[in-house]
Write a protein that holds these residues in place. Structure first.
Motif, PDB file in Angstrom:
ATOM      1  N   ASP A 195       0.815  -0.956   0.003  1.00  0.00           N
ATOM      2  CA  ASP A 195      -0.012  -0.096  -0.003  1.00  0.00           C
ATOM      3  C   ASP A 195       0.702   1.195  -0.070  1.00  0.00           C
ATOM      4  N   ASN A 196       2.325   1.163   0.294  1.00  0.00           N
ATOM      5  CA  ASN A 196       3.092   2.526   0.428  1.00  0.00           C
ATOM      6  C   ASN A 196       3.755   2.543  -0.700  1.00  0.00           C
ATOM      7  N   VAL A 197       3.426   1.488  -1.588  1.00  0.00           N
ATOM      8  CA  VAL A 197       4.171   1.763  -2.985  1.00  0.00           C
ATOM      9  C   VAL A 197       3.177   2.336  -3.807  1.00  0.00           C
ATOM     10  N   GLY A 198       3.483   3.609  -4.617  1.00  0.00           N
ATOM     11  CA  GLY A 198       2.524   4.200  -5.578  1.00  0.00           C
ATOM     12  C   GLY A 198       2.888   3.787  -6.830  1.00  0.00           C
ATOM     13  N   GLY A 199       1.897   3.654  -7.774  1.00  0.00           N
ATOM     14  CA  GLY A 199       1.889   3.516  -9.179  1.00  0.00           C
ATOM     15  C   GLY A 199       2.755   2.377  -9.704  1.00  0.00           C
ATOM     16  N   PRO A 201      15.724   4.456 -13.390  1.00  0.00           N
ATOM     17  CA  PRO A 201      16.314   5.222 -12.824  1.00  0.00           C
ATOM     18  C   PRO A 201      16.358   5.271 -11.133  1.00  0.00           C
ATOM     19  N   PRO A 202      17.171   6.163 -10.530  1.00  0.00           N
ATOM     20  CA  PRO A 202      17.207   6.346  -9.072  1.00  0.00           C
ATOM     21  C   PRO A 202      15.776   6.816  -8.779  1.00  0.00           C
ATOM     22  N   GLY A 203      15.404   6.018  -7.453  1.00  0.00           N
ATOM     23  CA  GLY A 203      14.409   6.902  -6.819  1.00  0.00           C
ATOM     24  C   GLY A 203      12.985   6.442  -6.964  1.00  0.00           C
ATOM     25  N   THR A 204      12.995   5.373  -7.908  1.00  0.00           N
ATOM     26  CA  THR A 204      11.671   4.999  -8.541  1.00  0.00           C
ATOM     27  C   THR A 204      11.123   3.710  -7.882  1.00  0.00           C
ATOM     28  N   GLY A 205      11.521   3.437  -6.563  1.00  0.00           N
ATOM     29  CA  GLY A 205      10.888   2.554  -5.617  1.00  0.00           C
ATOM     30  C   GLY A 205      11.295   1.073  -5.569  1.00  0.00           C
ATOM     31  N   LYS A 206      12.516   1.277  -6.332  1.00  0.00           N
ATOM     32  CA  LYS A 206      13.249  -0.330  -6.477  1.00  0.00           C
ATOM     33  C   LYS A 206      13.419  -1.029  -4.958  1.00  0.00           C
ATOM     34  N   THR A 207      14.228  -0.287  -4.018  1.00  0.00           N
ATOM     35  CA  THR A 207      14.325  -0.631  -2.729  1.00  0.00           C
ATOM     36  C   THR A 207      13.002  -0.709  -1.889  1.00  0.00           C
ATOM     37  N   LEU A 208      12.284   0.238  -2.201  1.00  0.00           N
ATOM     38  CA  LEU A 208      10.952   0.238  -1.232  1.00  0.00           C
ATOM     39  C   LEU A 208      10.146  -0.921  -1.608  1.00  0.00           C
ATOM     40  N   LEU A 209      10.077  -1.305  -2.842  1.00  0.00           N
ATOM     41  CA  LEU A 209       9.200  -2.395  -3.284  1.00  0.00           C
ATOM     42  C   LEU A 209       9.512  -3.689  -2.740  1.00  0.00           C
ATOM     43  N   THR A 249      19.113  -2.134 -10.180  1.00  0.00           N
ATOM     44  CA  THR A 249      20.445  -1.410 -11.090  1.00  0.00           C
ATOM     45  C   THR A 249      19.652  -0.217 -11.734  1.00  0.00           C
ATOM     46  N   ASN A 250      20.362   1.100 -11.738  1.00  0.00           N
ATOM     47  CA  ASN A 250      20.251   2.142 -12.498  1.00  0.00           C
ATOM     48  C   ASN A 250      20.788   1.835 -14.057  1.00  0.00           C
ATOM     49  N   ARG A 251      21.506   0.985 -14.205  1.00  0.00           N
ATOM     50  CA  ARG A 251      22.416   0.801 -15.485  1.00  0.00           C
ATOM     51  C   ARG A 251      22.255  -0.674 -15.702  1.00  0.00           C
ATOM     52  N   GLU A 278      -0.822   8.968  -7.339  1.00  0.00           N
ATOM     53  CA  GLU A 278      -0.760   7.826  -6.322  1.00  0.00           C
ATOM     54  C   GLU A 278       0.172   8.158  -5.183  1.00  0.00           C
ATOM     55  N   ILE A 279       1.333   8.394  -5.892  1.00  0.00           N
ATOM     56  CA  ILE A 279       2.623   8.516  -4.847  1.00  0.00           C
ATOM     57  C   ILE A 279       2.513   9.754  -3.912  1.00  0.00           C
ATOM     58  N   LEU A 280       1.913  10.898  -4.518  1.00  0.00           N
ATOM     59  CA  LEU A 280       1.701  12.106  -3.554  1.00  0.00           C
ATOM     60  C   LEU A 280       0.796  11.897  -2.672  1.00  0.00           C
ATOM     61  N   ILE A 309       0.295   9.020  -1.068  1.00  0.00           N
ATOM     62  CA  ILE A 309       0.720   8.314   0.094  1.00  0.00           C
ATOM     63  C   ILE A 309       1.481   8.937   0.914  1.00  0.00           C
ATOM     64  N   HIS A 310       2.157   9.914   0.372  1.00  0.00           N
ATOM     65  CA  HIS A 310       3.157  10.745   1.055  1.00  0.00           C
ATOM     66  C   HIS A 310       2.462  11.647   2.239  1.00  0.00           C
ATOM     67  N   VAL A 311       1.155  11.931   1.600  1.00  0.00           N
ATOM     68  CA  VAL A 311       0.407  12.782   2.412  1.00  0.00           C
ATOM     69  C   VAL A 311      -0.682  12.259   3.253  1.00  0.00           C
ATOM     70  N   CYS A 367      10.772  11.761  -9.721  1.00  0.00           N
ATOM     71  CA  CYS A 367      10.764  10.077  -9.574  1.00  0.00           C
ATOM     72  C   CYS A 367       9.697  10.199  -8.054  1.00  0.00           C
ATOM     73  N   GLY A 368       9.610   8.960  -7.515  1.00  0.00           N
ATOM     74  CA  GLY A 368       8.951   8.902  -6.217  1.00  0.00           C
ATOM     75  C   GLY A 368       9.844   9.521  -5.135  1.00  0.00           C
ATOM     76  N   ALA A 369      11.142   9.512  -5.261  1.00  0.00           N
ATOM     77  CA  ALA A 369      11.936   9.960  -4.047  1.00  0.00           C
ATOM     78  C   ALA A 369      11.782  11.694  -4.160  1.00  0.00           C
ATOM     79  N   ASP A 370      11.702  12.351  -5.358  1.00  0.00           N
ATOM     80  CA  ASP A 370      11.563  13.605  -5.625  1.00  0.00           C
ATOM     81  C   ASP A 370      10.178  13.900  -4.990  1.00  0.00           C
ATOM     82  N   LEU A 371       9.249  13.314  -5.148  1.00  0.00           N
ATOM     83  CA  LEU A 371       7.861  13.635  -4.651  1.00  0.00           C
ATOM     84  C   LEU A 371       7.591  13.571  -3.291  1.00  0.00           C
ATOM     85  N   LYS A 372       8.738  12.520  -2.711  1.00  0.00           N
ATOM     86  CA  LYS A 372       8.561  12.327  -1.041  1.00  0.00           C
ATOM     87  C   LYS A 372       9.201  13.873  -0.763  1.00  0.00           C
ATOM     88  N   ALA A 373      10.340  14.283  -1.399  1.00  0.00           N
ATOM     89  CA  ALA A 373      11.317  15.355  -0.764  1.00  0.00           C
ATOM     90  C   ALA A 373      10.122  16.594  -0.999  1.00  0.00           C
TER      91      ALA A 373
HETATM   92  P1  ATP Z   1      18.111   3.750  -6.235  1.00  0.00           P
HETATM   93  O1  ATP Z   1      18.206   3.396  -7.715  1.00  0.00           O
HETATM   94  O2  ATP Z   1      18.940   5.191  -6.041  1.00  0.00           O
HETATM   95  O3  ATP Z   1      18.549   2.767  -5.147  1.00  0.00           O
HETATM   96  P2  ATP Z   1      15.347   3.303  -5.691  1.00  0.00           P
HETATM   97  O4  ATP Z   1      14.643   3.021  -7.015  1.00  0.00           O
HETATM   98  O5  ATP Z   1      15.735   1.954  -4.763  1.00  0.00           O
HETATM   99  O6  ATP Z   1      16.834   4.046  -5.886  1.00  0.00           O
HETATM  100  P3  ATP Z   1      13.861   3.982  -3.129  1.00  0.00           P
HETATM  101  O7  ATP Z   1      15.175   3.755  -2.177  1.00  0.00           O
HETATM  102  O8  ATP Z   1      13.177   2.878  -3.286  1.00  0.00           O
HETATM  103  O9  ATP Z   1      14.337   4.334  -4.815  1.00  0.00           O
HETATM  104  O10 ATP Z   1      13.230   5.273  -3.009  1.00  0.00           O
HETATM  105  C1  ATP Z   1      13.406   6.269  -2.090  1.00  0.00           C
HETATM  106  C2  ATP Z   1      12.289   6.824  -1.205  1.00  0.00           C
HETATM  107  O11 ATP Z   1      11.484   7.511  -2.409  1.00  0.00           O
HETATM  108  C3  ATP Z   1      11.548   5.408  -0.785  1.00  0.00           C
HETATM  109  O12 ATP Z   1      11.820   5.217   0.475  1.00  0.00           O
HETATM  110  C4  ATP Z   1       9.860   6.078  -0.831  1.00  0.00           C
HETATM  111  O13 ATP Z   1       9.762   6.967   0.254  1.00  0.00           O
HETATM  112  C5  ATP Z   1       9.906   7.021  -1.972  1.00  0.00           C
HETATM  113  N1  ATP Z   1       9.548   6.469  -3.335  1.00  0.00           N
HETATM  114  C6  ATP Z   1      10.340   6.109  -4.378  1.00  0.00           C
HETATM  115  N2  ATP Z   1       9.472   5.508  -5.128  1.00  0.00           N
HETATM  116  C7  ATP Z   1       8.275   5.623  -4.600  1.00  0.00           C
HETATM  117  C8  ATP Z   1       6.954   4.913  -4.729  1.00  0.00           C
HETATM  118  N3  ATP Z   1       6.549   4.385  -6.211  1.00  0.00           N
HETATM  119  N4  ATP Z   1       5.704   5.136  -4.268  1.00  0.00           N
HETATM  120  C9  ATP Z   1       6.016   5.692  -2.829  1.00  0.00           C
HETATM  121  N5  ATP Z   1       7.088   6.028  -2.623  1.00  0.00           N
HETATM  122  C10 ATP Z   1       8.320   5.921  -3.361  1.00  0.00           C
END
Ligand code: ATP
Length: 289
Positions: free
Chosen positions: A17-21, A59-67, A165-167, A197-199, A201-203, A226-232
C-alpha cells in the motif's frame, strides 16, 4: 565480515500500500514470489519451479528498494517471517583474492538457514564495473560464484534473489540468462496518474490533507519527478508551512512552544517547495573541470 550478512530489520509498516504507481509490478511479484513462498504445495504437486531471480531496473528513486522491502513484509505471514538480506554490489568486491566469493557463499548459507529469505543486491552493476583485463578475471570469478550459488539454491521456493540497478547495460550478460535473474521489471519515471498516487501516499498520514484538486495539479506539474523527488516535495512543503506559521522558529535559540495542529500545508507551500527541487532526472552530473 559477519556483520555484513546480518539480516536487515525492515520497518514492518512498509507494505504494498505504501508503494504508488507500481500495480503491475506488485501483481507480478505476488504471482512470482508471494504465492510460491506461501503455497509451495501447488508447485510441488505440479513439479514447476518458480523463478529465483528478479532484476529491478530503472532510474534512481523510483521505488526499487521500497518495493523489495514491502515484498519482504508482505511475504511474512503469522509466525513465518521472511528474512531480508541487503548488499550493495560494490561491497561484494573485496581486494583479497577469494574473499568476495567466500562472503557471497556465506550470505547464501545464512539466507538458507534463515529461510524463507530475500537476498537483495542493490546496485548489482557494481559487481560488473568496466575494468581492466586483470580485474575482469576477478569479476568473472565473482559473477560465476554468484551464478553457481543461484543455480544451487536447494529450496528454491524459499529463497529469492532480487537485483537492482540504474544501469542495466552494465550488468554482466551471464546474469541475465534464463534460470538466473530471468525476470526483469522496469521501474520507469512515474506518469501523471502514478505521481498522483505517490503524492497521496506521502500525505496520507497528515491530519489535514491537501485537497484532491491540489494533488492532481501538483501531479500534473511534476513531470520528470521520481518517487523520491515527490517525497522530498511533501517534506519541503511541510517545512515551508512551519516557517510560514512560526517565522521565528529559525531565529530563536530556545525551543519554541509550537502546536503542530496550527500548521497547515497550503498550495503556496507546495509550490515554494517545488521551486527548490530539481528532479533527479534533470540533475546534470558535472565532471570536475
Ligand atoms: P536507487 O536506484 O537510487 O537505489 P530506488 O529506486 O531504490 O533508488 P527507493 O530507495 O526505493 O528508490 O526510493 C526512495 C524513497 O522514495 C522511498 O523510500 C520512498 O519514500 C520514495 N518513493 C520512491 N518511489 C516510490 C513509489 N513508487 N511510491 C511511494 N514512494 C516512493
Amino acid at each position: 565480515t559477519l556483520a555484513d550478512t546480518d539480516p536487515m530489520e525492515i520497518d514492518p509498516n512498509i507494505r504494498f500500500d505504501n508503494v504508488g504507481g507500481l500495480d503491475d509490478h506488485v501483481k507480478t511479484l505476488k504471482e512470482m514470489v508471494l504465492l510460491p513462498m506461501m503455497y509451495s504445495e501447488i508447485y510441488d504437486q505440479f513439479k514447476v519451479t518458480p523463478p529465483k531471480g528478479v532484476l529491478f531496473h530503472g532510474p534512481p528513486g523510483t521505488g526499487k528498494t521500497l518495493l523489495a522491502r514491502a515484498l519482504a513484509n508482505e511475504c511474512s505471514q503469522g509466525s513465518s517471517k521472511v528474512t531480508f538480506f541487503m548488499r550493495k554490489g560494490a561491497d561484494c568486491l573485496n581486494k583479497w583474492v577469494g574473499e568476495s566469493e567466500r562472503q557471497l557463499r556465506h550470505l547464501f548459507e545464512q539466507a538458507y538457514e534463515k529461510r524463507p529469505s530475500i537476498i537483495f543486491f542493490d546496485e548489482l552493476d557494481g559487481l560488473a564495473p568496466v575494468r581492466s583485463h586483470k580485474q575482469d578475471q576477478i569479476h568473472a570469478s565473482i559473477v560465476s560464484t554468484l551464478l553457481a550459488l543461484m543455480d544451487g539454491l536447494k529450496d528454491r521456493k524459499e529463497i529469492i534473489v532480487i537485483g537492482a540497478t540504474n544501469r542495466i547495460d552494465a550488468i554482466d550478460q551471464a546474469l541475465r540468462r534464463p534460470g538466473r535473474f530471468d525476470k526483469e521489471l522496469l521501474f520507469a519515471l512515474p506518469a501523471v496518474k502514478e505521481r498522483e498516487e505517490i503524492l497521496k501516499i506521502h500525505v496520507s498520514k497528515w491530519e489535514k490533507q491537501p485537497s484532491p484538486p491540489l494533488i492532481t495539479r501538483l501531479a500534473e506539474e511534476c513531470d520528470g519527478y521520481c518517487g523520491a523527488d515527490l517525497k522530498a516535495l511533501c517534506c519541503e512543503a511541510v517545512l515551508h508551512s512551519v516557517r510560514r506559521r512560526y517565522p521565528q522558529i529559525y531565529k530563536s535559540e530556545q525551543k519554541l512552544l509550537i502546536d503542530p495542529a496550527q500548521v497547515m500545508v497550503k498550495e503556496e507551500d507546495f509550490f515554494k517547495a517545488k521551486s527548490g527541487i530539481i528532479p533527479a532526472s534533470q540533475r546534470v552530473s558535472r565532471c570536475p573541470g
